[in-house]
Design an enzyme around this catalytic site. Sequence first.
Site, PDB file in Angstrom:
ATOM      1  N   SER A   1      30.063   1.696 -32.431  1.00 19.21           N
ATOM      2  CA  SER A   1      29.508   0.676 -31.519  1.00 19.21           C
ATOM      3  C   SER A   1      29.874   0.980 -30.071  1.00 19.21           C
ATOM      4  O   SER A   1      30.690   0.294 -29.467  1.00 19.21           O
ATOM      5  CB  SER A   1      29.972  -0.725 -31.920  1.00 19.21           C
ATOM      6  OG  SER A   1      31.370  -0.799 -32.109  1.00 19.21           O
TER       7      SER A   1
ATOM      8  N   LYS B   1      39.139   4.160 -37.653  1.00 16.53           N
ATOM      9  CA  LYS B   1      38.606   2.805 -37.853  1.00 16.53           C
ATOM     10  C   LYS B   1      38.480   2.468 -39.341  1.00 16.53           C
ATOM     11  O   LYS B   1      38.966   1.423 -39.804  1.00 16.53           O
ATOM     12  CB  LYS B   1      37.223   2.667 -37.182  1.00 16.53           C
ATOM     13  CG  LYS B   1      37.186   2.909 -35.699  1.00 16.53           C
ATOM     14  CD  LYS B   1      35.798   2.703 -35.136  1.00 16.53           C
ATOM     15  CE  LYS B   1      34.765   3.621 -35.747  1.00 16.53           C
ATOM     16  NZ  LYS B   1      35.030   5.062 -35.504  1.00 16.53           N
TER      17      LYS B   1
ATOM     18  N   GLY C   1       0.838  -1.183   0.000  1.00 17.33           N
ATOM     19  CA  GLY C   1       0.000   0.000   0.000  1.00 17.33           C
ATOM     20  C   GLY C   1       0.872   1.232   0.000  1.00 17.33           C
ATOM     21  O   GLY C   1       2.074   1.166  -0.268  1.00 17.33           O
TER      22      GLY C   1
ATOM     23  N   GLY D   1      35.722   2.329 -31.877  1.00 17.09           N
ATOM     24  CA  GLY D   1      36.456   3.492 -31.382  1.00 17.09           C
ATOM     25  C   GLY D   1      35.667   4.752 -31.669  1.00 17.09           C
ATOM     26  O   GLY D   1      34.616   4.722 -32.320  1.00 17.09           O
TER      27      GLY D   1
ATOM     28  N   HIS E   1       6.959   3.603  -0.840  1.00 21.60           N
ATOM     29  CA  HIS E   1       7.393   4.650  -1.755  1.00 21.60           C
ATOM     30  C   HIS E   1       7.445   4.144  -3.196  1.00 21.60           C
ATOM     31  O   HIS E   1       7.842   3.016  -3.452  1.00 21.60           O
ATOM     32  CB  HIS E   1       8.781   5.170  -1.351  1.00 21.60           C
ATOM     33  CG  HIS E   1       8.730   6.156  -0.227  1.00 21.60           C
ATOM     34  ND1 HIS E   1       8.415   5.785   1.059  1.00 21.60           N
ATOM     35  CD2 HIS E   1       8.948   7.498  -0.200  1.00 21.60           C
ATOM     36  CE1 HIS E   1       8.457   6.859   1.847  1.00 21.60           C
ATOM     37  NE2 HIS E   1       8.771   7.907   1.110  1.00 21.60           N
TER      38      HIS E   1
ATOM     39  N   ASN F   1      -7.207   0.446   7.393  1.00 20.20           N
ATOM     40  CA  ASN F   1      -6.489   0.564   8.658  1.00 20.20           C
ATOM     41  C   ASN F   1      -6.759   1.922   9.328  1.00 20.20           C
ATOM     42  O   ASN F   1      -7.296   2.836   8.714  1.00 20.20           O
ATOM     43  CB  ASN F   1      -4.987   0.379   8.390  1.00 20.20           C
ATOM     44  CG  ASN F   1      -4.191   0.166   9.663  1.00 20.20           C
ATOM     45  OD1 ASN F   1      -4.739  -0.246  10.694  1.00 20.20           O
ATOM     46  ND2 ASN F   1      -2.903   0.443   9.606  1.00 20.20           N
TER      47      ASN F   1
ATOM     48  N   MET G   1      -8.814   2.615  11.702  1.00 24.47           N
ATOM     49  CA  MET G   1     -10.229   2.915  11.922  1.00 24.47           C
ATOM     50  C   MET G   1     -10.444   3.648  13.245  1.00 24.47           C
ATOM     51  O   MET G   1     -11.415   4.403  13.402  1.00 24.47           O
ATOM     52  CB  MET G   1     -11.057   1.625  11.898  1.00 24.47           C
ATOM     53  CG  MET G   1     -11.223   0.993  10.529  1.00 24.47           C
ATOM     54  SD  MET G   1     -12.115   2.047   9.351  1.00 24.47           S
ATOM     55  CE  MET G   1     -13.711   2.233  10.152  1.00 24.47           C
TER      56      MET G   1
END
Length: 646
Positions: free
Chosen positions: A553, A485, A42, A479, A125, A176, A178
Amino acid sequence: MARSDTEQLDTSYQTEALIAEDIDAYLEKHQHKSMLRFITCGSVDDGKSTLIGRLLYDSKMIFEDQLAALEADSKKVGTQGQEIDFALLVDGLAAEREQGITIDVAYRFFATEKRKFIVADTPGHEQYTRNMITGASTADLAIILIDARQGILTQTRRHSYLAHLIGIKNLVVAVNKMDLVGYDQAVYDKIIADYAKFATEIGIENFTPIPISGLAGDNITSVSPNTPWYDGPDLVAHLETVELTNTVNRTKPLRMPVQWVNRPNLDFRGFSGQIASGTIKPGDEVRVLPSGRRSSVKSIVTMDGELDEAVAGQSVTLVLADEIDCSRGDVIAAADAPPQTADQFETTLVWMDENEMLPGRSYWMKIGSQMVSATVQTPKYQINVNNMEQLAAKTLELNGIGVAELATDRQIVFEPYADNRDLGGFILIDKLTNATVAAGMLHFCLRRSQNVHWQAVDVDRNAHALQKNQEPRVVWFTGLSGSGKSTIANMVEKRLHALGKHSFLLDGDNVRHGLNRDLGFTDADRVENIRRIGEVARLMADAGLIVLTAFISPFRAERQLVRSMLPEGEFFEVFVDTPLEVAEERDVKGLYKKARAGELKNFTGIDSDYEVPRNPEIRIDTTRTSPEEAAELIVNKITGIWSYTI
């Protein structure tokens, strides 16, 4: 008159014997009780920890020293007129006590005369929703707490939806505090009516409403006189009688994921695991999946001896009548009602990582005892838990829930999550960090996964390589932009061509003119770009070629994905190591200048990360090595067996 030392010793032994006898009697008394696993969930401050503390206190599951420490701690923090702050029994982390909240999932054990319980106190949370999923994954029942003063909140909806999604059939809606609204029936009825409307919208068919006060103890272990208008059971009475998941699973066909092949000697070979569903007896016919081989059960072995029957929830070792291939990850199933196998699915995902999901990235997928490689496609939609609206989405962020298609690298044994949580629920694991990034539920396999099959061919990859008189290779140049490259890769191909080798160069810019022209430069598009290139490179290697690829890459995960597509030893990662300032000085295409000016977004090295290779086969330092020297080194390397760095 003082007793002698001997008399005192005899009395001491008698006391220890009585204690031991009491412990044995206690253990024997509780050994055969059924076990219910449940969670409390809850919103923040709905009273989850207080409720669990009350259950532990009322069931007398607290030692005297714990009680003394609890009373002392309660005086320090103040308890709204109560002598004991029950939440302190559960909020064990220092950070939790300091903030008055639950952060981690806390598991606690208690027992009553009729049943044993393991309860998970899950965080309220939103940022800890992933912890709630962890607690819910093994639960038979969920208690959704609602503060009577606050009514239904966002986290009430989120946790209810997740509990339903996870497949928890038994829901308790506990209104709860109450006592803080004067036990007003009108307040309670309004909350339950609102929740019933919401529950119908998300598909929850039944739930049990109970008005309680965790702090005062109303309707926890007995029906409270403060709520004469309530005619239902108290919370513990309901927990003692609710039907267990394992009881339901016993009526389903046999499913046992194999966790371990038990072979202590040459005379014994058994298959160990926990029975997910069904029952099994010696002589029953079984089928081992995914191979489909059949046998029968010779015996059922446990630590306490052989069994005449085993049922869902029990951990056993099955000895089969025939010597058939069966290993960890396989599933032993009823011969006449086996589960399905497939490699493409529709799933619901709950994203649990701080970093957003990257569609197309390869993750480890753990489903039961099976571990495979899996990729997730762009979500079909994301779910708004407040109104169940289906929203368009390109990715999922932390705590996001969405529906997406998923593909595995080989067929897995599965059942829809709604039918079998063990064979339908899975987690995704980052291959580099080993962090769990998502939890998921399989809905169904895609029709194409059943209709598309591998076609057997007579001329295989070995025949192609033999014809070309060479070993296939994928030489992967990576690279920064401007590192050199493409220049080095082009020189390597010229040398290979001169040597009579069969090769092909895939260059990043050239490929984006055709195959990948629909992709941009976001992280997700970069992932898909490399996935496609990896598949093309693999097909070319199957044709016996030496494939050269020149791509930035930037992510290790995608480079590792391509490596995993190929046989051991065929992938060569070449890291063209050029410092950013040197690459930027070259700036042949003017891209760095545009990126610095803000005209080019997601540019690697400027506003997008580059993950340096950790163990490349070859590293080229371009500040001290010429392209010609680098090309010669690489040709020698890929046609030989040694490793070198210059």
